[in-house]
Design an enzyme around this catalytic site. Sequence first.
Site, short mmCIF file in Angstrom:
data_model
loop_
_atom_site.label_atom_id
_atom_site.label_comp_id
_atom_site.label_asym_id
_atom_site.label_seq_id
_atom_site.Cartn_x
_atom_site.Cartn_y
_atom_site.Cartn_z
N HIS A 104 -58.03 12.93 38.40
CA HIS A 104 -57.23 11.84 38.96
C HIS A 104 -55.90 12.40 39.42
CE1 HIS A 104 -55.18 7.96 39.26
NE2 HIS A 104 -56.40 7.46 39.33
N ASP A 147 -64.18 5.43 37.16
CA ASP A 147 -65.50 5.37 37.79
C ASP A 147 -66.59 6.06 36.98
OD1 ASP A 147 -64.68 3.93 40.03
OD2 ASP A 147 -63.88 5.73 40.96
N1 ACO Z 1 -64.63 18.34 39.72
C1 ACO Z 1 -64.31 19.64 39.83
N2 ACO Z 1 -63.08 20.09 40.09
C2 ACO Z 1 -62.11 19.19 40.26
C3 ACO Z 1 -62.36 17.81 40.16
C4 ACO Z 1 -63.68 17.40 39.87
N3 ACO Z 1 -63.97 16.09 39.78
N4 ACO Z 1 -61.21 17.13 40.39
C5 ACO Z 1 -60.27 18.04 40.61
N5 ACO Z 1 -60.80 19.31 40.54
C6 ACO Z 1 -60.06 20.57 40.65
C7 ACO Z 1 -59.70 20.87 42.10
O1 ACO Z 1 -60.70 21.67 42.71
C8 ACO Z 1 -58.40 21.60 41.93
O2 ACO Z 1 -58.67 22.92 41.47
P1 ACO Z 1 -57.66 24.14 41.91
O3 ACO Z 1 -56.34 23.77 41.32
O4 ACO Z 1 -58.29 25.33 41.31
O5 ACO Z 1 -57.66 24.15 43.41
C9 ACO Z 1 -57.72 20.88 40.76
O6 ACO Z 1 -58.82 20.36 39.97
C10 ACO Z 1 -56.80 19.76 41.18
O7 ACO Z 1 -57.55 18.87 42.00
P2 ACO Z 1 -57.02 18.22 43.32
O8 ACO Z 1 -58.17 17.90 44.23
O9 ACO Z 1 -55.90 19.02 43.90
O10 ACO Z 1 -56.43 16.89 42.74
P3 ACO Z 1 -56.06 15.61 43.55
O11 ACO Z 1 -55.02 14.94 42.75
O12 ACO Z 1 -55.70 15.93 44.97
O13 ACO Z 1 -57.41 14.76 43.60
C11 ACO Z 1 -59.20 13.40 42.89
C12 ACO Z 1 -57.73 13.77 42.67
C13 ACO Z 1 -59.45 13.12 44.36
C14 ACO Z 1 -59.48 12.12 42.12
C15 ACO Z 1 -60.11 14.54 42.36
O14 ACO Z 1 -59.88 14.76 40.99
C16 ACO Z 1 -61.59 14.29 42.62
O15 ACO Z 1 -62.09 14.62 43.72
N6 ACO Z 1 -62.33 13.71 41.63
C17 ACO Z 1 -63.73 13.37 41.84
C18 ACO Z 1 -63.83 12.08 42.64
C19 ACO Z 1 -63.46 10.87 41.80
O16 ACO Z 1 -63.92 10.70 40.69
N7 ACO Z 1 -62.64 10.01 42.41
C20 ACO Z 1 -62.23 8.74 41.76
C21 ACO Z 1 -60.80 8.81 41.34
S1 ACO Z 1 -60.33 7.31 40.51
C22 ACO Z 1 -60.16 6.22 41.76
O17 ACO Z 1 -59.75 6.50 42.83
C23 ACO Z 1 -60.56 4.86 41.52
#
Ligand code: ACO
Length: 431
Positions: free
Chosen positions: A309, A366
Site C-alpha cells: 500500500h 483487497d
Molecule cells: N508484490 C510484490 N512486490 C511489491 C508489491 C506486491 N504486491 N507491492 C509493492 N512491491 C514492491 C515494489 O516492487 C517495490 O520494490 P522496489 O523498492 O524493490 O522497487 C516496493 O515494493 C515499493 O512498491 P511501490 O510500487 O513503489 O509502491 P507504491 O506505493 O507505488 O504502490 C501499490 C502501492 C500500488 C498498492 C503496490 O503495493 C501494489 O501494486 N500492490 C498490489 C496491488 C494491490 O493490492 N492494490 C490495492 C491497493 S489497496 C487499494 O487501492 C484499495
Amino acid sequence: MPATPSTAKLTIGDREIELPLIRGTEGEVAIDVRRLRAEMGVITYDPGFGNTGSCLSKVTFLNGEEGVLRYAGYPIEQLAENSHFLEVAWLLFYQELPTAKQLAAFEHEVKYHTMVHEDLKRFFSSLPKAGHPMAICAATVGALSTFYEEVKYDDPAEERWAAAVRLLAKMPTIAAYSYKHSVGQPFMYPRNDLPYSANALHMMFATPCEQYTPDPVAVKALDLLLILHADHEQNCSTSTVRTVGSSLANMFASVSAGISALWGPLHGGANQKVIEMLISIHDGERTAREFMDLAKDKNSGVRLMGFGHRVYRNYDPRAKILKKACHELLARTGTANPLLEIALELEAIALQDSYFVERKLYPNVDFYSGIIYQALNIPIDMFTVFFALGRLPGWISQWLEFHRDPDSRINRPRQVYQGHTMRDYKPIEAR
Ligand code: ACO
C-alpha cells in the site's frame, strides 16, 4: 523544550525563503509551498504525490506507519463493530454521528430516491452483456447528469445535497442492473421496506418468479464491507473525484471518473485480481511458493495482489477486520473455502520473507474482501462495483468538502519539461 517551529527555510544559492508550516490535528506537518514558484522561480517534483498534501481535510485520518484508520475521529474498528453503512455515510458527510432523528430522516430520504428513471434502463441494453460492470457503472453514473441537469435549487448547497442523496440511493440499483443485464435477467425494482444493504442484495439476486429474502448474515457481511470501504482520504479515485470536481464539473461526472480510477488493478480492481490469483493457485497453475517467487521477481510482471500500500507500512486495519470476518462468515454459513486457506498460506509466507518484510508489504483491504464477496455469491467481476458502492460516501464527502473550502482552486499540477528545446519546423521532404 525547544519551541515548535512555525516555518521552514529553503535556500537556493544565495536566496532564501521562509515557508509556513501547517500542522494537522494528528501531528502531520506540511510545508506550505504556495509562494515558492512566484518568489523563488522553482517548483516541487513529486511523481505519484507521495509527499504532497493536496488539501486540508476533516473527513478521514490515516496513519500508515501504525495502521490506524479513523472516520472523523472514530476508529474503523468501532464503526465496523457498532455502526451501519448509512450512519457511516452521514458521519463522512457531516463529520458528526447523526442523532436518531437525523438518521431516520436521512434513511427516509435515501430510500425514496432508489429508483432510476425508466429511460435509463434502456441505456443498459445498448451495452454489450459481456462488458465489464465497472465500465457500465461508470457510464451509467455519468449518464445520470443528463437526467438531472435541469433541476434548479435555490442555492448550490441544496443542489449538491440532492445530487449526493440521489447518487447514494441509486448506486445499488445501478450496480444490480449492471449484473442483471450481464446475465439477461429482468431488473428488479428496489424495495423501500428493506435496509440499504439488504435492498442491494435483493436487487442482485431476486427474480420476479419467486420470493427472495436476503439472508441477515449476508446483509451484515455486505454492510461491513461497505463501511470498511467508505473512505480512505486522498487515494487515487478520491483524488480523481476532487480533481474532476475542481473544474466545477457536476457530482455525477466527478464520481463517474472516480469509478474509472477505482477499476484499475493497482487500486480497487485488486479485489478481483486477488481472487483470480487464488483460483489460479487452487487450480494448480503454480504452487503458493512458486507464485511468491514470481511476485518477488521484478522481471515477471507479477505482484502479490492485495499486498502493499502506498500509505500503510503496517497491517491495513481493514484487512485485519476482514480476515476475522472471513473466518466468522465461513463458520456461520458452514462452508469451507479452499481459497481462504491459500490466502492464509500466502500471507504466512510473505510475513516471513525478507523481500516483503524489508519493503513493509502487508495485506491490504483487497486481500480478504474477495473471499467474503464470493461467500455472498457476488460474481468476481462485480467485486469492484461493490467497492465503488462502499466508497461512494467518501467520494461525495470529499467532493462536498472541496466545494466548501475557500482555498480550493482548479487542480492543475506543473511539470518539469524535458523535451526538445525550440527548433524550426521542417517541410516533410526535408525530414
Ligand atoms: N508484490 C510484490 N512486490 C511489491 C508489491 C506486491 N504486491 N507491492 C509493492 N512491491 C514492491 C515494489 O516492487 C517495490 O520494490 P522496489 O523498492 O524493490 O522497487 C516496493 O515494493 C515499493 O512498491 P511501490 O510500487 O513503489 O509502491 P507504491 O506505493 O507505488 O504502490 C501499490 C502501492 C500500488 C498498492 C503496490 O503495493 C501494489 O501494486 N500492490 C498490489 C496491488 C494491490 O493490492 N492494490 C490495492 C491497493 S489497496 C487499494 O487501492 C484499495
